[in-house]
Design a protein around this motif. Structure first.
Motif, PDB file in Angstrom:
ATOM      1  N   ASP A 186       0.836  -1.209   0.000  1.00  0.00           N
ATOM      2  CA  ASP A 186       0.000   0.000   0.000  1.00  0.00           C
ATOM      3  C   ASP A 186       0.865   1.253   0.000  1.00  0.00           C
ATOM      4  N   GLU A 214       2.462   1.730  -3.371  1.00  0.00           N
ATOM      5  CA  GLU A 214       1.540   2.270  -4.380  1.00  0.00           C
ATOM      6  C   GLU A 214       1.323   3.773  -4.173  1.00  0.00           C
ATOM      7  N   ASP A 215       1.292   4.213  -2.913  1.00  0.00           N
ATOM      8  CA  ASP A 215       1.180   5.660  -2.658  1.00  0.00           C
ATOM      9  C   ASP A 215       2.404   6.386  -3.228  1.00  0.00           C
ATOM     10  N   SER A 240      -2.561  -1.694  -8.376  1.00  0.00           N
ATOM     11  CA  SER A 240      -4.021  -1.752  -8.260  1.00  0.00           C
ATOM     12  C   SER A 240      -4.639  -0.674  -9.147  1.00  0.00           C
ATOM     13  N   ARG A 290      -6.739   1.447  -8.403  1.00  0.00           N
ATOM     14  CA  ARG A 290      -6.940   2.733  -7.728  1.00  0.00           C
ATOM     15  C   ARG A 290      -5.766   3.681  -7.968  1.00  0.00           C
ATOM     16  N   VAL A 291      -4.557   3.141  -8.203  1.00  0.00           N
ATOM     17  CA  VAL A 291      -3.396   4.023  -8.351  1.00  0.00           C
ATOM     18  C   VAL A 291      -3.581   4.911  -9.577  1.00  0.00           C
ATOM     19  N   GLU A 341      -6.538   7.407  -9.047  1.00  0.00           N
ATOM     20  CA  GLU A 341      -6.211   8.567  -8.209  1.00  0.00           C
ATOM     21  C   GLU A 341      -5.202   9.485  -8.896  1.00  0.00           C
ATOM     22  N   TRP A 353     -15.142  -5.509  -8.418  1.00  0.00           N
ATOM     23  CA  TRP A 353     -14.573  -4.685  -7.334  1.00  0.00           C
ATOM     24  C   TRP A 353     -15.413  -3.431  -7.138  1.00  0.00           C
ATOM     25  N   SER A 366      -9.027   1.748  -1.155  1.00  0.00           N
ATOM     26  CA  SER A 366      -8.571   0.656  -2.012  1.00  0.00           C
ATOM     27  C   SER A 366      -9.774  -0.145  -2.511  1.00  0.00           C
ATOM     28  N   SER A 370      -6.288  -7.517  -3.806  1.00  0.00           N
ATOM     29  CA  SER A 370      -6.384  -6.352  -4.695  1.00  0.00           C
ATOM     30  C   SER A 370      -6.363  -6.869  -6.125  1.00  0.00           C
TER      31      SER A 370
END
Lengths: 192, 228
Positions: free
Chosen positions: A56, A59-60, B63, B65-66, B69, B161, B168, B213
């Motif tokens: 996580d 990924e940030d 993922s 979401r990356v 975002e 999803w 996430s 994920s």
């Protein structure tokens, strides 16, 4: 609703393709940015996960890296070449900043401590098959295993001198002098 | 410290690239690189050499979401590019969304007599719809009907999803390849759907993502219909 056409797995882009994408990103071309992301994000994420050990967080950081790439694509120096090295460096330096801010406890898994399997492929046939035989890999093999492990724990796992010293159970001074000497020997080998 | 000594410069630039120069020493070297072309050349040479090692790692697919975002942070914040090529899939997604939204409104009106609310109709484009996703009005259960021919790649499955805003992806389970599938939702899945504005479909191993994920390519992202 919908869509996102299927994204086929892409082959690794060559340097010229990456340079062309970076040039278009510098001109704020969103499609080029997305193509660049699809090409290199999986590779950069692998580097970041190995360094930060948390998906996580990695990924940030990956997001931050691409924000920076979008903003600084114009600063990529075409004369220098090696666009992937430029991108990997941005990712690694960002990860180092994050590590400095959070200072997580380092727990090394057994596989980190074992001699790296990539250096146990003795036969040239193996190496050719996997395409791993870069000058760096050849020269790293010339360095004695404990010293080599110091370099790899630093580059790949993002460990500091102090953390390497604790991980290997060697005095801090020894680790520092191993690194210094190994770097000079490595440079000599790379130049030869 | 005399930075122009070649061996010292070689060593310091090597340590910088390894990440072994930290704190004040790292900042000093940053300044040196800004001022000294020799230092910059040495640093870049180490960066280029070590990059070979990063090529030996197995790539990891980020993922969904990356990118979602990132796109919001970079492309939707007013510094949006003047030039967008029509091939942009997100643009296609938006266009398709309008068509599909109209379609959903139709479905919602038709289904008002039922206790189910439409969540989304998922397809690779508006003419190739694959699943209709509905939820019970109390959000306790999800009903997924196949509405098109679903043909996953060999030894792969499609996983659904929820994409909560700022969070996430949360798995809503595997999608059926034929017929209808009904499932009750866990509290965390309910929370995720309530907080989500979109659904996504990824290609995964037969049992679903091993990591929790999305690991395979994301083939569909669809807005969640909010009309009830």
């Amino acid at each position: 609703m919908t869509t996102l056409a299927a994204q086929p797995t892409r082959a690794e882009p060559d340097g010229a393709e990456l340079e062309a994408l970076l040039a278009r990103c510098a001109a704020k071309d969103a499609a080029a940015f997305e193509a660049l992301y699809q090409c290199v994000a999986p590779r950069l994420l692998a580097v970041l996960v190995k360094m930060l050990r948390r998906r996580d967080l990695a990924e940030d950081v990956l997001q931050d890296v691409f924000v920076k790439v979008w903003e600084q694509a114009g600063q990529y120096d075409r004369i220098r070449g090696r666009p992937l090295a430029w991108l990997v460096s941005i990712a690694r330096y960002r990860a180092i900043d994050v590590q400095r801010a959070s200072r997580p406890t380092v727990v090394l898994s057994e596989s980190d401590m074992l001699l790296d399997p990539r250096f146990q492929m003795a036969g040239p046939a193996d190496s050719e098959a996997t395409g791993l035989r870069s000058a760096l890999m050849r020269c790293l093999e010339m360095i004695a295993p404990p010293q080599r492990r110091c370099l790899l724990l630093a580059y790949e796992n993002g460990l500091t001198h102090d953390q390497i010293s604790r991980a290997l159970g060697e005095p801090l001074g020894t680790v520092k002098s191993w690194v210094r000497r190994s770097l000079i020997n490595l440079r000599r080998c790379l130049e030869s | 410290m005399n930075y122009e000594r070649p061996e010292l410069l070689e060593r310091l630039s090597g340590e910088y690239v390894l990440g072994l120069l930290r704190g004040a020493a790292r900042r000093r070297f940053d300044r040196l690189v800004d001022e000294s072309p020799t230092a910059r050349t040495r640093l870049q040479r180490w960066e280029d050499d070590w990059c070979a090692l990063s090529r030996t790692l197995d790539p990891i697919q980020p993922s969904a979401r990356v990118w979602a975002e990132l796109r919001r942070r970079v492309l939707d914040d007013g510094r949006a590019p003047a030039r967008r090529t029509p091939r942009r899939i997100w643009q296609l997604a938006a266009a398709a969304g309008v068509v599909a939204a109209a379609l959903i409104i139709g479905l919602v009106i038709r289904q008002q007599q039922h206790a189910l609310q439409s969540v989304a109709v998922l397809g690779t484009d508006p003419s190739h719809l694959l699943w209709q996703v509905e939820r019970s009005t109390d959000l306790a259960a999800l009903t997924i009907r196949t509405v098109g021919a679903v043909r996953p790649p060999p030894d792969k499955a499609y996983e659904l999803w929820a994409l909560p805003r700022g969070g996430s992806p949360v798995s809503l389970g595997l999608l059926p390849t034929a017929g209808k599938s009904e499932r009750s939702l866990s509290p965390s899945q309910r929370t995720a759907i309530a907080a989500a504005d979109r659904l996504a479909v990824s290609i995964e191993p037969p049992g679903g993502s091993p990591t929790g994920s999305p690991t395979g390519p994301v083939i569909i992202v669809a807005n969640i219909q909010t009309a009830g």
